[in-house]
Scaffold this active site. Sequence first.
Site, PDB file in Angstrom:
ATOM      1  N   LYS A  40       0.854  -1.195   0.000  1.00 40.23           N
ATOM      2  CA  LYS A  40       0.000   0.000   0.000  1.00 40.23           C
ATOM      3  C   LYS A  40       0.888   1.242   0.000  1.00 40.23           C
ATOM      4  O   LYS A  40       1.890   1.284   0.732  1.00 40.23           O
ATOM      5  CB  LYS A  40      -0.896  -0.046   1.243  1.00 40.23           C
ATOM      6  CG  LYS A  40      -1.952   1.058   1.319  1.00 40.23           C
ATOM      7  CD  LYS A  40      -2.811   0.864   2.571  1.00 40.23           C
ATOM      8  CE  LYS A  40      -3.919   1.888   2.696  1.00 40.23           C
ATOM      9  NZ  LYS A  40      -4.777   1.651   3.883  1.00 40.23           N
ATOM     10  N   SER A 115      -9.656   1.683   2.840  1.00 42.36           N
ATOM     11  CA  SER A 115      -8.777   2.433   1.969  1.00 42.36           C
ATOM     12  C   SER A 115      -7.735   1.585   1.224  1.00 42.36           C
ATOM     13  O   SER A 115      -7.163   2.056   0.246  1.00 42.36           O
ATOM     14  CB  SER A 115      -8.046   3.514   2.767  1.00 42.36           C
ATOM     15  OG  SER A 115      -7.235   2.924   3.765  1.00 42.36           O
ATOM     16  N   SER A 139      -9.820  -0.648   7.032  1.00 45.60           N
ATOM     17  CA  SER A 139      -9.233  -0.497   5.692  1.00 45.60           C
ATOM     18  C   SER A 139      -8.542  -1.713   5.118  1.00 45.60           C
ATOM     19  O   SER A 139      -8.226  -1.725   3.928  1.00 45.60           O
ATOM     20  CB  SER A 139      -8.254   0.669   5.673  1.00 45.60           C
ATOM     21  OG  SER A 139      -8.972   1.859   5.508  1.00 45.60           O
TER      22      SER A 139
HETATM   23  N1  GLN Z   1     -13.213   3.636   6.228  1.00 45.35           N
HETATM   24  C1  GLN Z   1     -12.609   4.081   7.450  1.00 45.35           C
HETATM   25  C2  GLN Z   1     -12.383   5.565   7.406  1.00 45.35           C
HETATM   26  O1  GLN Z   1     -12.770   6.153   6.458  1.00 45.35           O
HETATM   27  C3  GLN Z   1     -11.377   3.313   7.756  1.00 45.35           C
HETATM   28  C4  GLN Z   1     -10.124   3.888   7.192  1.00 45.35           C
HETATM   29  C5  GLN Z   1      -8.907   3.076   7.546  1.00 45.35           C
HETATM   30  O2  GLN Z   1      -8.999   2.030   8.184  1.00 45.35           O
HETATM   31  N2  GLN Z   1      -7.755   3.604   7.190  1.00 45.35           N
HETATM   32  O3  GLN Z   1     -11.843   6.155   8.284  1.00 45.35           O
END
Ligand code: GLN
Length: 432
Positions: A40, A115, A139
């Site tokens: 990532k 993400s 994420s």
């Molecule tokens: N979807 C969650 C957010 O928008 C999780 C993001 C993440 O785990 N980096 O914060």
Amino acid sequence: IHAFLSVFEDEARHMADQSDERRTAGASRGPLEGIPIAIKDNMLVEGRPCTSASRMLEDYVAVEDASVIQKLKSAGAILIGKTNLDEFAMGGSTEFSAFGATSNPHDRSRVAGGSSGGSAAAVSAGMVPCALGSDTGGSIRQPASFCGIVGLKPTYGRVSRYGLLAMASSLDQIGPMTRNVDDSALLFSVISGQDPKDQTTEKVEPFTSISERGIDGLRIGLPVQSWGEGIDPAIREAVMGNVKELEARGAKIQEIDMPATDSALAVYYVLMPCEVSANMSRYDGMRYGLHVESNDLMARYLESRRQGLGDEVRRRILLGTFALSHGYFDAYYLKAKKVQAKIRKSMEEAFRDVDVLITPTTPSTAFAKGEKMHDPLAMYLQDIFTVGANVAGVPAISVPCGSHNGMPIGLQITGSWFEEAELLAVAKMCET
Ligand code: GLN
């Protein structure tokens, strides 16, 4: 599919040649010798761009390796490239990448989740057998669920965050995204362990392999009261089908009441932006990344941030700054910290009665591109099942458990602190 933001074409071939040489010489480095992996793009790989999918870091090149990257290299892995994400990992669809969305390999009109959407799509489409993601509120698990792969968020403190661009430091964890549970365990064994460079990593017995516990007598808790109306009936059915199957093979199923965890989403969306607003202050147009020239210092700060950061990131900085400001700190941040303590306690209590908890990973399967992009609340509601593990610091994994209209469904298993060996054993039972 637009899974990658950068591909290390020459370097990957070079690393592969070196790996071949080592194997021919009988000098294999370790368990990942010759295995291609995607990273990532919010983790540092020396000499490579690390954009976090932000204009702010479009031209930034990392000067060192993250601790997990060092571990992968010493285990013989071959780094293929850096994958797409929501800008600075803030989002749940990879549509908030400054460089364009990632498509779901099962249906390109749908999102890959986020993400870590690029990592999930790359594994799902068979471009790489495994990838690293990061998980602050879901994420790793949500995109794994949307793309039909396995995604593990380890216990907070089990994997070093050194060299991971911080989103919300008290919640962030790096974890494996793989095609199956065995690969997840293998990758986890390589990246986990105490690291002097990350003082939140804990000294615990190193993880070596999946526990060999059998299914007989396994106690599974179902916090069904929190599976609200918003959840897709096909998902409920697929998850319950799996649970019934486990029961038929000897597991003991028990519905449990965990009312405190119903507040996890609210707690997360207070604590996370507070930490985001603090962490993002380093991108001030002076030290890292984009800097817009101006003779006026304030104009330089403001213009760099205005041009460098996307709407969702700015929304979170604003929310966090507000919640931490004088007069609101007690009402928001402190209150959320208190509820967080209750959530942890309710997890502790639950794990006295059961070995693991099972829930869906997400309330719906992968949604259409554009569907939730302009509706932050609808996007945040996607995280309803995943944020609890981050708020409590416990490990959780998403494994594929069926599909609906061709789109994968994920089942989430949550375990107690540092019990990944058992968590992975249950994940393997579900997979089987
Ligand atoms: N979807 C969650 C957010 O928008 C999780 C993001 C993440 O785990 N980096 O914060």
